[in-house]
Design a protein around this motif. Structure first.
Motif, PDB file in Angstrom:
ATOM      1  N   GLU A 272       7.900   9.188 -13.930  1.00  0.00           N
ATOM      2  CA  GLU A 272       8.333  10.276 -13.042  1.00  0.00           C
ATOM      3  C   GLU A 272       9.578  10.977 -13.570  1.00  0.00           C
ATOM      4  OE1 GLU A 272       8.630   8.341  -9.247  1.00  0.00           O
ATOM      5  OE2 GLU A 272       6.447   8.399  -8.917  1.00  0.00           O
TER       6      GLU A 272
ATOM      7  N   LYS B  47       0.458   4.338  -2.725  1.00  0.00           N
ATOM      8  CA  LYS B  47       0.164   5.722  -2.340  1.00  0.00           C
ATOM      9  C   LYS B  47       1.278   6.671  -2.750  1.00  0.00           C
ATOM     10  CE  LYS B  47      -2.878   4.666   1.566  1.00  0.00           C
ATOM     11  NZ  LYS B  47      -3.056   4.732   3.045  1.00  0.00           N
ATOM     12  N   GLN B  48       2.517   6.256  -2.519  1.00  0.00           N
ATOM     13  CA  GLN B  48       3.666   7.115  -2.828  1.00  0.00           C
ATOM     14  C   GLN B  48       3.713   7.506  -4.297  1.00  0.00           C
ATOM     15  OE1 GLN B  48       7.448   5.352  -1.798  1.00  0.00           O
ATOM     16  NE2 GLN B  48       8.631   6.904  -2.883  1.00  0.00           N
ATOM     17  N   HIS B  49       3.370   6.557  -5.164  1.00  0.00           N
ATOM     18  CA  HIS B  49       3.482   6.798  -6.604  1.00  0.00           C
ATOM     19  C   HIS B  49       2.132   7.010  -7.290  1.00  0.00           C
ATOM     20  CE1 HIS B  49       7.776   5.942  -6.499  1.00  0.00           C
ATOM     21  NE2 HIS B  49       7.509   4.899  -5.745  1.00  0.00           N
ATOM     22  N   HIS B  50       1.071   7.137  -6.491  1.00  0.00           N
ATOM     23  CA  HIS B  50      -0.268   7.446  -7.012  1.00  0.00           C
ATOM     24  C   HIS B  50      -0.698   6.457  -8.095  1.00  0.00           C
ATOM     25  CE1 HIS B  50       0.179  11.200  -4.799  1.00  0.00           C
ATOM     26  NE2 HIS B  50       1.331  11.402  -5.418  1.00  0.00           N
TER      27      HIS B  50
ATOM     28  N   GLU C 191       0.816  -1.214   0.000  1.00  0.00           N
ATOM     29  CA  GLU C 191       0.000   0.000   0.000  1.00  0.00           C
ATOM     30  C   GLU C 191       0.851   1.266   0.000  1.00  0.00           C
ATOM     31  OE1 GLU C 191      -3.486   1.978  -0.428  1.00  0.00           O
ATOM     32  OE2 GLU C 191      -3.239  -0.211  -0.399  1.00  0.00           O
ATOM     33  N   ASP C 192       2.007   1.234   0.677  1.00  0.00           N
ATOM     34  CA  ASP C 192       2.822   2.448   0.739  1.00  0.00           C
ATOM     35  C   ASP C 192       3.376   2.825  -0.637  1.00  0.00           C
ATOM     36  OD1 ASP C 192       4.510   0.224   0.759  1.00  0.00           O
ATOM     37  OD2 ASP C 192       6.044   1.202   1.976  1.00  0.00           O
ATOM     38  N   LEU C 193       3.738   1.829  -1.444  1.00  0.00           N
ATOM     39  CA  LEU C 193       4.215   2.119  -2.787  1.00  0.00           C
ATOM     40  C   LEU C 193       3.090   2.649  -3.674  1.00  0.00           C
ATOM     41  CD1 LEU C 193       6.659  -0.803  -3.757  1.00  0.00           C
ATOM     42  CD2 LEU C 193       7.237   1.551  -3.176  1.00  0.00           C
TER      43      LEU C 193
ATOM     44  N   ASP D 193       8.650   4.650 -12.403  1.00  0.00           N
ATOM     45  CA  ASP D 193       9.949   5.330 -12.361  1.00  0.00           C
ATOM     46  C   ASP D 193      10.202   6.089 -13.665  1.00  0.00           C
ATOM     47  OD1 ASP D 193      10.408   4.328  -9.827  1.00  0.00           O
ATOM     48  OD2 ASP D 193      11.730   2.703 -10.489  1.00  0.00           O
TER      49      ASP D 193
END
Length: 284
Positions: free
Chosen positions: A136, A20-23, A16-18, A133
């Motif tokens: 971004e 959220k971090q990268h939308h 989940e953190d990835l 990646d």
């Protein structure tokens, strides 16, 4: 906000953190018990899935998102001016890719691109992270798709199935095979080859032996790894996953070694305590 919105589905099993971090947009598949349908990771969790299987004595069916589900998810971002790249569960395993393509065709040409991962679980997730990646860093959709075409055949996906019970309940092995396998403590190892789940070999004996074999298979390929991300993906096997994560960090020098939990769709096909190691080799 980047001009490109990356989407995947719930089978990518990214933490989940990835997400959220990268939308990253996530479109859930469905888990169906009888007449009741649940969105994977939204209406039902993996522990709840196993509780229901235990209560009912049978596995759920799984279903792809409908074209309407995809359209509903894509539309707000199209209206905001973003282009969409959706990286799907293997078309060899589900109609998810086909349904996403139907949805993409309802939008102006070039606004929604659908890419077939030919993989599952974090074998998809590895490709999603490569795409994120690149986006971004300013790559275009066509540049990212070209990158993914090169990365896709280099993804190594290998899982140890702890028990034949779920393969039996799901009709993937006979009752006799299940009985014999349980008595002999046979644990099948599954690899993804050409987009399909393929039995690679079987390990007889203790679970620890099978996990050690999985680890050794990975370490034998250190020189081939791209050195970026390794996923240890599991279904309620936290201790084993943490142990593998530590060893892989020490032995491989990869930029990041991440543990992730298998969602309901993946778990319903493989069963509790399944564990895998997934990484990408250098692009040739």
């Amino acid at each position: 906000m980047t001009r490109i919105k990356i989407f995947a589905d719930s089978t990518c099993d990214l933490p989940e953190d990835l997400i959220k971090q990268h939308h990253i947009g996530i479109i859930p598949l469905y888990v169906i018990f009888g007449e009741q349908s649940y969105k994977d990771g939204v209406d039902i969790t993996t522990p709840q899935l196993y509780e229901k299987v235990e209560q009912l004595g049978s596995l759920p069916k799984t279903a792809a998102p409908s074209p309407a589900d995809f359209m509903e998810s894509f539309k707000p971002f199209i209206e905001q001016g973003q282009d969409i790249l959706y990286i799907s569960l293997s078309s060899e395993l589900s109609s998810t890719y086909q349904n996403a393509q139907i949805a993409a065709d309802e939008f102006p040409e070039g606004r929604v691109t659908v890419f077939d991962s030919l993989n599952l679980s974090t074998g998809i997730g590895l490709q999603v992270m490569k795409a994120v990646d690149a986006a971004e860093k300013g790559s275009t959709v066509s540049e990212i798709v070209e990158l993914l075409h090169n990365v896709r055949p280099q993804v190594e996906t290998e899982f140890v199935i702890d028990s034949l019970d779920y393969l039996y309940k799901g009709g993937r092995c006979s009752g006799m095979q299940n009985i014999v396998g349980s008595l002999l403590k046979i644990r099948p190892v599954i690899k993804v080859i050409d987009g399909k789940m393929t039995p690679a070999y079987k390990v007889r004996g203790k679970r620890e032996k099978a996990i050690e074999q999985l680890l050794n298979n990975t370490l034998d390929k250190i020189d081939q790894m791209d050195g970026d991300t390794i996923f240890v993906t599991h279904s309620l096997a936290d201790d084993d996953a943490a142990n593998l994560q530590q060893i892989l960090r020490e032995k491989t020098g990869a930029r990041r070694v991440i543990t992730s939990n298998a969602g309901c769709v993946i778990s319903s096909h493989c069963g509790e305590k399944t564990i895998g190691i997934l990484f990408t080799k250098k692009v040739l």
